[in-house]
Enzyme design. Structure first.
Site, mmCIF file in Angstrom:
data_model
loop_
_atom_site.group_PDB
_atom_site.id
_atom_site.type_symbol
_atom_site.label_atom_id
_atom_site.label_comp_id
_atom_site.label_asym_id
_atom_site.label_seq_id
_atom_site.Cartn_x
_atom_site.Cartn_y
_atom_site.Cartn_z
ATOM 1 N N SER A 1 47.482 42.831 37.347
ATOM 2 C CA SER A 1 47.800 43.426 38.650
ATOM 3 C C SER A 1 46.635 44.207 39.247
ATOM 4 C CB SER A 1 49.029 44.340 38.551
ATOM 5 O OG SER A 1 50.148 43.631 38.052
ATOM 6 N N ARG A 2 45.411 43.878 38.807
ATOM 7 C CA ARG A 2 44.194 44.520 39.316
ATOM 8 C C ARG A 2 44.117 46.009 38.988
ATOM 9 N NH1 ARG A 2 43.649 39.720 39.676
ATOM 10 N NH2 ARG A 2 42.590 38.593 41.344
ATOM 11 N N LEU A 3 44.883 46.453 38.011
ATOM 12 C CA LEU A 3 44.830 47.865 37.586
ATOM 13 C C LEU A 3 43.847 47.985 36.425
ATOM 14 C CD1 LEU A 3 48.628 48.748 37.824
ATOM 15 C CD2 LEU A 3 46.816 49.135 39.512
ATOM 16 N N ARG B 1 43.274 34.975 39.701
ATOM 17 C CA ARG B 1 43.215 35.055 38.247
ATOM 18 C C ARG B 1 43.826 36.380 37.845
ATOM 19 N NH1 ARG B 1 37.914 35.514 34.212
ATOM 20 N NH2 ARG B 1 39.115 36.043 32.356
#
Length: 214
Positions: free
Chosen positions: A191-193, A10
């Protein structure tokens, strides 16, 4: 299992969470996020995972419902003789986790716990539907029972006992308040940032806030 869960992905989207734009204390930010969560999911927006620790140091988690909050802490209600009640009586510290997937937001809260006043428990109990009031008497929470019939028989007995009467609050049922010394706000980002802002305080000192790495 036929599905490869390692492939589930996701990509989170959300507004930026900037330290310079957050308040000096966490409760007003929680109020803002919580209000949006209820607008997004009125039925379950107040659901939170409560984590406690037993006398052996083993953690235990379950979902309960937030029923009140202010700058003094977060309140939920339960049977004082339940597993979580016994754990909180032995180790009076807890962690709460809110997860609001539609908003890509999570809030973590940690702190010591205390029982709310008798008046607070009475007031909330009196606001509950009659079936829920009876449930507090029917269910000896967390004990092993033989089958579903055990509950249904107790339900009949208590319905008869309180027929036409006001149902009093059981002395073994009431509220706990989690008094935060840590509150962390997580906003999902691509981007999981992710954005993470943590508030901490010790011994009644002013809140300090930090930005954490994703």
């Amino acid at each position: 299992m036929t599905r490869n869960i390692a492939d589930i992905r996701r990509d989170y989207e959300g507004g930026r969470l900037d330290t310079s734009l957050t308040p000096d204390e966490p409760f007003s930010l929680f109020d803002e996020w919580f209000t949006l969560a209820l607008d997004s999911d009125e039925s379950d927006g107040n659901a939170m995972t409560l984590s406690t620790v037993d006398s052996q140091g083993r953690p235990h988690s379950r979902v309960v419902l937030l029923k009140d909050f202010d700058e003094n802490g977060m309140v939920f209600f339960t049977n004082y003789h339940s597993h979580k009640g016994s754990e909180l009586n032995n180790v009076p510290y807890a962690a709460l986790t809110f997860w609001w997937p539609s908003l890509s937001r999570q809030v973590r809260i940690e702190g010591r716990t205390e029982q709310v006043s008798t008046q607070e428990s009475d007031e909330y109990f009196s606001s509950r539907p009659r079936g829920s009031q009876l449930g507090a008497w029917i269910a000896t929470q967390s004990v092993v029972i033989p089958d579903r019939n055990w509950i249904e028989e107790r339900q009949k007995r208590f319905e008869q006992a309180y027929e036409g009467q006001e149902i009093p609050r059981p002395i073994h049922w009431g509220g706990y308040r989690v008094i935060p010394d840590m509150m962390e706000f997580w906003q999902g980002q691509p981007s999981r940032l992710h954005d993470r802002i943590r508030y901490e305080r010790r011994d009644g000192e002013p809140w300090k806030r930090f930005r954490l790495a994703p």
